[in-house]
Design a protein around this motif. Structure first.
Motif, PDB file in Angstrom:
ATOM      1  N   LEU A  69       7.287  -9.252   7.279  1.00  0.00           N
ATOM      2  CA  LEU A  69       6.809  -8.046   7.946  1.00  0.00           C
ATOM      3  C   LEU A  69       5.471  -8.271   8.645  1.00  0.00           C
ATOM      4  O   LEU A  69       5.142  -7.602   9.628  1.00  0.00           O
ATOM      5  N   CYS A  70       4.695  -9.233   8.161  1.00  0.00           N
ATOM      6  CA  CYS A  70       3.368  -9.489   8.723  1.00  0.00           C
ATOM      7  C   CYS A  70       3.412 -10.204  10.069  1.00  0.00           C
ATOM      8  O   CYS A  70       2.358 -10.536  10.623  1.00  0.00           O
ATOM      9  N   ALA A  71       4.587 -10.437  10.606  1.00  0.00           N
ATOM     10  CA  ALA A  71       4.671 -11.030  11.942  1.00  0.00           C
ATOM     11  C   ALA A  71       4.157 -10.063  13.011  1.00  0.00           C
ATOM     12  O   ALA A  71       3.795 -10.480  14.109  1.00  0.00           O
ATOM     13  N   ASN A  72       4.112  -8.784  12.695  1.00  0.00           N
ATOM     14  CA  ASN A  72       3.618  -7.759  13.623  1.00  0.00           C
ATOM     15  C   ASN A  72       2.126  -7.536  13.385  1.00  0.00           C
ATOM     16  O   ASN A  72       1.687  -7.321  12.263  1.00  0.00           O
ATOM     17  N   ASP A  73       1.306  -7.567  14.463  1.00  0.00           N
ATOM     18  CA  ASP A  73      -0.153  -7.473  14.329  1.00  0.00           C
ATOM     19  C   ASP A  73      -0.601  -6.168  13.676  1.00  0.00           C
ATOM     20  O   ASP A  73      -1.506  -6.162  12.835  1.00  0.00           O
ATOM     21  N   GLU A  74      -0.008  -5.056  14.071  1.00  0.00           N
ATOM     22  CA  GLU A  74      -0.414  -3.778  13.501  1.00  0.00           C
ATOM     23  C   GLU A  74      -0.022  -3.687  12.022  1.00  0.00           C
ATOM     24  O   GLU A  74      -0.793  -3.200  11.185  1.00  0.00           O
ATOM     25  N   ILE A  75       1.158  -4.160  11.732  1.00  0.00           N
ATOM     26  CA  ILE A  75       1.653  -4.059  10.364  1.00  0.00           C
ATOM     27  C   ILE A  75       0.839  -4.938   9.425  1.00  0.00           C
ATOM     28  O   ILE A  75       0.509  -4.532   8.302  1.00  0.00           O
ATOM     29  N   LYS A  76       0.469  -6.150   9.874  1.00  0.00           N
ATOM     30  CA  LYS A  76      -0.265  -7.029   8.970  1.00  0.00           C
ATOM     31  C   LYS A  76      -1.658  -6.485   8.655  1.00  0.00           C
ATOM     32  O   LYS A  76      -2.201  -6.734   7.581  1.00  0.00           O
ATOM     33  N   THR A  77      -2.241  -5.726   9.587  1.00  0.00           N
ATOM     34  CA  THR A  77      -3.528  -5.094   9.298  1.00  0.00           C
ATOM     35  C   THR A  77      -3.358  -3.999   8.254  1.00  0.00           C
ATOM     36  O   THR A  77      -4.183  -3.849   7.344  1.00  0.00           O
ATOM     37  N   THR A  78      -2.264  -3.247   8.371  1.00  0.00           N
ATOM     38  CA  THR A  78      -1.959  -2.228   7.359  1.00  0.00           C
ATOM     39  C   THR A  78      -1.740  -2.869   5.992  1.00  0.00           C
ATOM     40  O   THR A  78      -2.220  -2.373   4.968  1.00  0.00           O
ATOM     41  N   VAL A  79      -1.003  -3.985   5.969  1.00  0.00           N
ATOM     42  CA  VAL A  79      -0.758  -4.702   4.715  1.00  0.00           C
ATOM     43  C   VAL A  79      -2.078  -5.181   4.118  1.00  0.00           C
ATOM     44  O   VAL A  79      -2.309  -5.074   2.904  1.00  0.00           O
ATOM     45  N   CYS A  80      -2.960  -5.689   4.969  1.00  0.00           N
ATOM     46  CA  CYS A  80      -4.252  -6.188   4.494  1.00  0.00           C
ATOM     47  C   CYS A  80      -5.065  -5.057   3.852  1.00  0.00           C
ATOM     48  O   CYS A  80      -5.693  -5.243   2.804  1.00  0.00           O
ATOM     49  N   LYS A  81      -5.052  -3.894   4.462  1.00  0.00           N
ATOM     50  CA  LYS A  81      -5.834  -2.761   3.946  1.00  0.00           C
ATOM     51  C   LYS A  81      -5.234  -2.190   2.660  1.00  0.00           C
ATOM     52  O   LYS A  81      -5.950  -1.837   1.731  1.00  0.00           O
ATOM     53  N   LYS A  82      -3.904  -2.105   2.618  1.00  0.00           N
ATOM     54  CA  LYS A  82      -3.250  -1.435   1.498  1.00  0.00           C
ATOM     55  C   LYS A  82      -2.878  -2.358   0.339  1.00  0.00           C
ATOM     56  O   LYS A  82      -2.935  -1.958  -0.827  1.00  0.00           O
ATOM     57  N   SER A  83      -2.471  -3.577   0.671  1.00  0.00           N
ATOM     58  CA  SER A  83      -1.804  -4.406  -0.343  1.00  0.00           C
ATOM     59  C   SER A  83      -2.532  -5.683  -0.716  1.00  0.00           C
ATOM     60  O   SER A  83      -2.062  -6.400  -1.603  1.00  0.00           O
ATOM     61  N   LEU A  84      -3.642  -6.020  -0.058  1.00  0.00           N
ATOM     62  CA  LEU A  84      -4.315  -7.298  -0.339  1.00  0.00           C
ATOM     63  C   LEU A  84      -4.645  -7.470  -1.818  1.00  0.00           C
ATOM     64  O   LEU A  84      -4.355  -8.534  -2.391  1.00  0.00           O
TER      65      LEU A  84
ATOM     66  N   ILE B  99      -1.363 -14.475   3.812  1.00  0.00           N
ATOM     67  CA  ILE B  99      -2.787 -14.618   4.157  1.00  0.00           C
ATOM     68  C   ILE B  99      -2.939 -15.256   5.530  1.00  0.00           C
ATOM     69  O   ILE B  99      -3.741 -14.811   6.364  1.00  0.00           O
ATOM     70  N   ALA B 100      -2.166 -16.321   5.779  1.00  0.00           N
ATOM     71  CA  ALA B 100      -2.239 -16.998   7.075  1.00  0.00           C
ATOM     72  C   ALA B 100      -1.880 -16.048   8.204  1.00  0.00           C
ATOM     73  O   ALA B 100      -2.527 -16.038   9.261  1.00  0.00           O
ATOM     74  N   SER B 101      -0.855 -15.243   7.997  1.00  0.00           N
ATOM     75  CA  SER B 101      -0.422 -14.311   9.036  1.00  0.00           C
ATOM     76  C   SER B 101      -1.427 -13.185   9.231  1.00  0.00           C
ATOM     77  O   SER B 101      -1.734 -12.810  10.357  1.00  0.00           O
ATOM     78  N   MET B 102      -1.959 -12.643   8.131  1.00  0.00           N
ATOM     79  CA  MET B 102      -2.916 -11.549   8.241  1.00  0.00           C
ATOM     80  C   MET B 102      -4.187 -11.969   8.971  1.00  0.00           C
ATOM     81  O   MET B 102      -4.799 -11.181   9.700  1.00  0.00           O
ATOM     82  N   ALA B 103      -4.598 -13.221   8.788  1.00  0.00           N
ATOM     83  CA  ALA B 103      -5.852 -13.685   9.393  1.00  0.00           C
ATOM     84  C   ALA B 103      -5.700 -14.079  10.855  1.00  0.00           C
ATOM     85  O   ALA B 103      -6.693 -14.174  11.580  1.00  0.00           O
ATOM     86  N   LEU B 104      -4.453 -14.304  11.306  1.00  0.00           N
ATOM     87  CA  LEU B 104      -4.225 -14.762  12.672  1.00  0.00           C
ATOM     88  C   LEU B 104      -4.590 -13.673  13.684  1.00  0.00           C
ATOM     89  O   LEU B 104      -4.058 -12.565  13.636  1.00  0.00           O
TER      90      LEU B 104
END
Length: 511
Positions: A350-365, A389-394
């Motif tokens: 799911l983190c392949a999408n830029d908006e979604i990975k930011t949401t994942v980082c905020k909610k699920s890290l 982590i690699a995807s969220m930081a990209l």
């Protein structure tokens, strides 16, 4: 290369008479002789015993009895013998698979293939035979592959019709389809194509029939619950098989042969069009926080293989899959390794999408790091965690800083140190460090170096050629020397500055 039991026995007796071996020596020397003369020879389908020993006599009698059943077309008798033998002998399947092939039990005009088109009782019998002759432990056995191909015709011509006609056999039919498709790209294409083309009396395709067979929720009645859960898990396993290309399991094409083309992407699209995401997510959502962890793992794993492009990912987020995944991570304080791996694997896609990975980082890290900490010795959990982590930081400086502040770098380095030989994990770790380092301020970069990032990355580059570009890119962005040294035939050493004057193969996008 398969050899017969008679050939093995004749070779053994000849060697024993010629060299005066003991019975035990004769068996050992015959095995060594056959393997030496032809390294590709297969022996695990044989009774590797002396033909005059009691064990040898008993095992060979069982084989002959089985063949007699086959020749008499007594399929039920053969199946009964097979089921009994497999319960008592761990290595029976290759033996009987070989006998099935040698005696053409699955020839196009054989009775057993015709049984797929008979009544419910006959179909039940032949499905039990298929499950017994092709257990999961023999997935990659050459005999198993050949048997799967021979099952291809009834899979194409009879599966959808039988699935609609006999609801009581839904689970055995799904299991049979999974067995036939596992490690067999040809059968995957056959199954999905025939399911797309099939039309029921109500106009539904075979894929629609498959998804509609799943309950809307797990029944509370214990008897109904067991059968419903078994069906859901088998359907999830089938989706996992047909929607994923098993590259390592497919034989490499020989010179002049056409390479195997994966049908996985097209299969995912067909399942998505049929509404698989909604059906599977509805069930997964109702499993979070409950005691059906095996079911939740299967559902999340199936959803993961479907998350292949932005449209599908957006659909998954729209139906609430992110919340379900987060609830899965928080369902238990000590989440199990299988559930952690299934959930992190889904989030990784799911983190392949830029908006979604930011949401994942905020909610699920925090939950992601907790799962990695809880299962620090599980390589799959660690690989998926590093991939997230690699995807969220990209391309996301804020995410990179958040990961660093949460101690994510320590998790990356710890996982890479724990599993130095796991190539996919090492590559994800190097990508994670690189994607963080390129966007972190100098102070944070120094913290990575102080934690030992340089040594970990150099070790990764030295061990794994596939991770060389990623590791040296991370070293460069951390301000370290990134030079590859090569020694020629004369012993002269020459250094090449990575990402300097030469063109690099490094791809800036995470995959």
């Amino acid at each position: 290369m398969l050899i017969s039991q008679d050939f093995f026995d004749d070779t053994l007796v000849e060697s024993q008479e010629l060299f005066e071996y003991s019975d035990e020596q004769a068996v050992i020397e015959t095995i060594n002789e056959l393997k030496t003369s032809n390294p590709s020879v297969l022996l695990d389908h044989l009774s590797l015993t002396h033909p005059e020993s009691q064990e040898g006599i008993d095992s060979r009698k069982k084989q002959k009895d089985f063949v007699e059943c086959v020749r008499r077309e007594d399929v039920s008798g053969a199946i009964s013998m097979l089921a009994t033998a497999i319960e008592t002998e761990r290595k029976t399947m290759p033996t009987y698979a070989s006998l099935v092939l040698q005696n053409r039990l699955l020839a196009p005009d054989s009775k057993i293939l015709l049984m797929f088109e008979q009544d419910e009782e006959e179909l039940d019998t032949v499905l039990k035979f298929a499950a017994a002759i092709l257990p999961d432990v023999t997935t990659n056995h050459p005999s198993a592959k050949e048997l799967k191909l021979q099952f291809g015709k009834p899979l194409e011509e009879s599966w959808c019709c039988s699935f609609e006609k006999y609801p009581s056999l839904s689970t055995p039919l799904v299991k049979w389809a999974r067995i036939c498709c596992n490690v067999c790209e040809s059968n995957k294409k056959t199954f999905v194509r025939s399911a797309i083309e099939y039309r029921s009396k109500g106009g539904r395709s075979g894929l629609k029939l498959l998804l509609d067979s799943l309950p809307k929720e797990v029944p509370t009645d214990q008897n109904q619950q067991a059968s419903a859960v078994e069906l859901i898990i088998e359907v999830c396993k089938l989706i996992n098989i047909v929607c994923k290309f098993q590259a390592s399991a497919e034989a490499q094409p020989k010179d002049g042969e056409t390479p195997t083309v994966s049908s996985a992407h097209a299969n995912v699209k067909e399942f998505h069009k049929t509404g698989a995401v909604n059906v599977l997510h509805l069930l997964a959502r109702k499993c979070t926080g409950g005691d059906r962890e095996d079911l939740l793992c299967a559902l999340l794993s199936a959803l993961r293989v479907l998350a292949i492009d932005n449209d599908i990912v957006q659909n998954m987020v729209a139906v609430g899959l992110l919340d379900t995944a987060n609830a899965s991570l928080l369902s238990n304080e000590t989440i199990s390794a299988p559930l952690a791996a299934a959930t992190l694997g889904l989030l990784r896609n799911l983190c392949a999408n830029d908006e979604i990975k930011t949401t994942v980082c905020k909610k699920s890290l925090p939950s992601i790091l907790h799962a990695m900490e809880t299962h620090s010795s599980n390589p799959l959990v660690q690989e998926h965690g590093l991939g997230i982590i690699a995807s969220m930081a990209l391309r996301q400086p804020n995410n990179a800083n958040a990961i660093c502040e949460a101690g994510g770098a320590q998790f990356i380095l710890s996982a890479m140190r724990m599993f130095p030989t796991k190539v996919p994990l090492q590559r994800q770790g190097a990508l994670a460090l690189r994607n963080m380092a390129v966007r972190l301020p100098p102070k944070s970069k120094q913290a990575l170096l102080d934690a030992g990032a340089e040594n970990v990355l150099r070790d990764c580059a030295a061990r794994h050629q596939a991770s060389l570009d990623e590791a040296y890119a991370a070293l460069r962005d951390l301000g370290c020397s990134a030079v590859v040294y090569k020694v020629d035939e004369q012993g002269n050493m020459q250094g090449t500055q990575m990402f300097g004057k030469v063109t690099s193969n490094f791809r800036a996008e995470y995959d």
